[in-house]
Design a protein around this motif. Structure first.
Motif, PDB file in Angstrom:
ATOM      1  N   ALA A   3      48.534  90.160  54.191  1.00 18.50           N
ATOM      2  CA  ALA A   3      48.840  88.726  54.152  1.00 18.50           C
ATOM      3  C   ALA A   3      48.196  88.106  52.917  1.00 18.50           C
ATOM      4  CB  ALA A   3      48.306  88.050  55.410  1.00 18.50           C
ATOM      5  N   PRO A   4      48.889  87.176  52.248  1.00 16.61           N
ATOM      6  CA  PRO A   4      48.264  86.476  51.127  1.00 16.61           C
ATOM      7  C   PRO A   4      47.064  85.670  51.607  1.00 16.61           C
ATOM      8  CG  PRO A   4      50.319  85.402  51.745  1.00 16.61           C
ATOM      9  CD  PRO A   4      50.229  86.671  52.546  1.00 16.61           C
ATOM     10  N   LEU A   5      46.081  85.528  50.736  1.00 14.67           N
ATOM     11  CA  LEU A   5      44.843  84.824  51.098  1.00 14.67           C
ATOM     12  C   LEU A   5      44.823  83.442  50.466  1.00 14.67           C
ATOM     13  CD1 LEU A   5      42.054  85.125  52.520  1.00 14.67           C
ATOM     14  CD2 LEU A   5      41.156  85.867  50.295  1.00 14.67           C
ATOM     15  N   LYS A   6      44.652  82.450  51.312  1.00 13.15           N
ATOM     16  CA  LYS A   6      44.452  81.077  50.850  1.00 13.15           C
ATOM     17  C   LYS A   6      43.076  80.612  51.328  1.00 13.15           C
ATOM     18  CE  LYS A   6      49.387  79.816  51.363  1.00 13.15           C
ATOM     19  NZ  LYS A   6      49.855  79.836  49.990  1.00 13.15           N
ATOM     20  N   GLY A   7      42.573  79.552  50.709  1.00  7.53           N
ATOM     21  CA  GLY A   7      41.279  78.991  51.101  1.00  7.53           C
ATOM     22  C   GLY A   7      41.447  77.744  51.943  1.00  7.53           C
ATOM     23  N   LEU A   8      40.548  77.558  52.903  1.00  8.63           N
ATOM     24  CA  LEU A   8      40.583  76.387  53.786  1.00  8.63           C
ATOM     25  C   LEU A   8      39.170  75.832  53.932  1.00  8.63           C
ATOM     26  CD1 LEU A   8      42.620  74.787  55.607  1.00  8.63           C
ATOM     27  CD2 LEU A   8      41.740  76.149  57.522  1.00  8.63           C
ATOM     28  N   ILE A   9      38.973  74.597  53.459  1.00  8.20           N
ATOM     29  CA  ILE A   9      37.695  73.910  53.615  1.00  8.20           C
ATOM     30  C   ILE A   9      37.834  72.952  54.789  1.00  8.20           C
ATOM     31  CG2 ILE A   9      35.908  72.551  52.470  1.00  8.20           C
ATOM     32  CD1 ILE A   9      36.714  75.168  50.958  1.00  8.20           C
ATOM     33  N   LEU A  10      37.070  73.198  55.844  1.00 11.28           N
ATOM     34  CA  LEU A  10      37.177  72.390  57.066  1.00 11.28           C
ATOM     35  C   LEU A  10      36.347  71.114  56.922  1.00 11.28           C
ATOM     36  CD1 LEU A  10      36.898  75.229  59.723  1.00 11.28           C
ATOM     37  CD2 LEU A  10      38.953  73.921  59.149  1.00 11.28           C
ATOM     38  N   CYS A  11      37.037  69.992  56.728  1.00 12.23           N
ATOM     39  CA  CYS A  11      36.385  68.690  56.520  1.00 12.23           C
ATOM     40  C   CYS A  11      36.627  67.717  57.664  1.00 12.23           C
ATOM     41  CB  CYS A  11      36.931  68.041  55.242  1.00 12.23           C
ATOM     42  SG  CYS A  11      36.687  68.978  53.745  1.00 12.23           S
ATOM     43  N   GLY A  12      37.326  68.147  58.704  1.00 10.91           N
ATOM     44  CA  GLY A  12      37.830  67.202  59.694  1.00 10.91           C
ATOM     45  C   GLY A  12      36.896  66.824  60.825  1.00 10.91           C
ATOM     46  N   GLY A  13      35.663  67.324  60.796  1.00  9.31           N
ATOM     47  CA  GLY A  13      34.738  66.980  61.876  1.00  9.31           C
ATOM     48  C   GLY A  13      34.337  65.518  61.853  1.00  9.31           C
ATOM     49  N   ARG A  14      33.825  65.049  62.969  1.00  3.62           N
ATOM     50  CA  ARG A  14      33.454  63.629  63.085  1.00  3.62           C
ATOM     51  C   ARG A  14      32.066  63.324  62.525  1.00  3.62           C
ATOM     52  NH1 ARG A  14      38.019  60.658  64.551  1.00  3.62           N
ATOM     53  NH2 ARG A  14      39.334  62.058  65.754  1.00  3.62           N
ATOM     54  N   ALA A  26      26.615  64.546  48.433  1.00  2.00           N
ATOM     55  CA  ALA A  26      26.598  65.143  47.083  1.00  2.00           C
ATOM     56  C   ALA A  26      25.339  65.981  46.870  1.00  2.00           C
ATOM     57  CB  ALA A  26      26.706  64.047  46.029  1.00  2.00           C
ATOM     58  N   TYR A  27      25.295  67.160  47.480  1.00  2.00           N
ATOM     59  CA  TYR A  27      24.158  68.058  47.284  1.00  2.00           C
ATOM     60  C   TYR A  27      24.095  68.586  45.850  1.00  2.00           C
ATOM     61  CZ  TYR A  27      23.950  68.472  52.418  1.00  2.00           C
ATOM     62  OH  TYR A  27      23.858  68.228  53.766  1.00  2.00           O
ATOM     63  N   HIS A  28      25.258  68.762  45.230  1.00  4.73           N
ATOM     64  CA  HIS A  28      25.339  69.431  43.919  1.00  4.73           C
ATOM     65  C   HIS A  28      25.913  68.505  42.851  1.00  4.73           C
ATOM     66  CE1 HIS A  28      24.460  73.313  45.847  1.00  4.73           C
ATOM     67  NE2 HIS A  28      25.209  72.862  46.820  1.00  4.73           N
ATOM     68  N   GLY A  29      25.675  67.196  42.991  1.00  2.00           N
ATOM     69  CA  GLY A  29      26.153  66.250  41.995  1.00  2.00           C
ATOM     70  C   GLY A  29      27.626  65.901  42.142  1.00  2.00           C
ATOM     71  N   MET A  30      28.227  66.294  43.237  1.00  2.00           N
ATOM     72  CA  MET A  30      29.628  65.984  43.544  1.00  2.00           C
ATOM     73  C   MET A  30      29.769  66.036  45.055  1.00  2.00           C
ATOM     74  SD  MET A  30      31.379  69.657  42.477  1.00  2.00           S
ATOM     75  CE  MET A  30      30.414  69.790  40.979  1.00  2.00           C
ATOM     76  N   PRO A  31      30.831  65.446  45.618  1.00  2.00           N
ATOM     77  CA  PRO A  31      31.001  65.540  47.073  1.00  2.00           C
ATOM     78  C   PRO A  31      31.054  66.999  47.522  1.00  2.00           C
ATOM     79  CG  PRO A  31      32.575  63.989  46.124  1.00  2.00           C
ATOM     80  CD  PRO A  31      31.898  64.674  44.979  1.00  2.00           C
ATOM     81  N   GLN A  32      30.519  67.262  48.707  1.00  2.00           N
ATOM     82  CA  GLN A  32      30.441  68.638  49.204  1.00  2.00           C
ATOM     83  C   GLN A  32      31.811  69.303  49.284  1.00  2.00           C
ATOM     84  OE1 GLN A  32      28.168  70.712  49.461  1.00  2.00           O
ATOM     85  NE2 GLN A  32      28.668  72.203  51.037  1.00  2.00           N
ATOM     86  N   TRP A  33      32.855  68.555  49.669  1.00  2.00           N
ATOM     87  CA  TRP A  33      34.193  69.151  49.729  1.00  2.00           C
ATOM     88  C   TRP A  33      34.591  69.684  48.359  1.00  2.00           C
ATOM     89  CZ3 TRP A  33      38.098  67.845  46.533  1.00  2.00           C
ATOM     90  CH2 TRP A  33      38.089  66.583  45.947  1.00  2.00           C
ATOM     91  N   GLN A  34      34.236  68.925  47.297  1.00  2.00           N
ATOM     92  CA  GLN A  34      34.630  69.329  45.942  1.00  2.00           C
ATOM     93  C   GLN A  34      33.850  70.562  45.483  1.00  2.00           C
ATOM     94  OE1 GLN A  34      34.237  66.117  43.136  1.00  2.00           O
ATOM     95  NE2 GLN A  34      35.109  67.293  41.464  1.00  2.00           N
TER      96      GLN A  34
END
Length: 194
Positions: A3-14, A26-34
């Motif tokens: 199966a092809p591999l895609k990435g998924l960042i789970l941001c939907g928690g409350r 911003a732990y690394h100077g940018m939003p964590q999702w980025q």
């Protein structure tokens, strides 16, 4: 067939325990999702943010998103929404609450991928169980998760424990630290500074 591999960042928690959206810290100077998006993008060019529709204004219009399309709560909703959008895809899944994770952990995980298993998962250094949200979920594993979810069993870790998976010890296991509270956020910031 692999199966092809895609990435998924789970941001939907409350983010109720953190009292602010964990994807925007911003732990690394940018939003964590980025930060996570860039890490995963170095491994696979197809990376998606998994989130709720109401989060969209706070995130970026420039990255692909998969909105929660299944009723319910918890990370299974994000995983299964991605599976519904791309049923023949394997997903390199990362929770947004991993401030210390780096390229080396992700490269190690991907290098160990067993496509004939239901998933390839890092082992938690805390409880020595599979990490469902630092894992590669193959389509077969996601089908099992969907079956369990429809039976009212909403825990991705329990699905992994009942499945044919490869669990691997991460030589960089300190990077698996979860930050879910303001105290853990401060601890992560301290470690990043040093």
């Amino acid at each position: 067939m692999t199966a092809p591999l895609k990435g998924l960042i789970l941001c939907g928690g409350r983010s109720t325990r953190m009292q602010q959206d964990k994807s925007l810290i911003a732990y690394h100077g940018m939003p964590q999702w980025q930060y996570l998006y860039q890490l995963v993008h170095n491994i696979t060019p197809d990376v998606y943010l998994s989130c709720r529709e109401e989060q969209k204004p706070a995130l970026s219009d420039e990255v692909p998103m998969i909105f929660d399309s299944i009723e319910g709560n918890g990370p299974s909703v994000g995983l299964l929404s991605a599976h519904a959008a791309f049923p023949d895809t394997a997903w390199l899944v990362l929770a947004v609450d991993l401030p210390l994770i780096s390229q080396q952990s992700l490269h190690y995980l991907v290098s160990q991928r067993q496509v004939l298993k239901d998933a390839t998962s890092l082992i938690s250094p805390v409880n020595h169980l599979p990490e469902p949200l630092i894992a590669i979920w193959e389509p077969s594993g996601l089908k099992k998760l969907l079956h369990n979810f429809n039976e009212g069993k909403n825990c991705p870790r329990k699905t992994l424990l009942q499945s044919d998976i490869l669990q691997i010890e991460n030589p960089f296991s300190a990077e698996q630290f979860n930050a879910n509270t303001p105290e853990e956020m401060k601890e992560a910031e301290e470690q990043i500074r040093h």
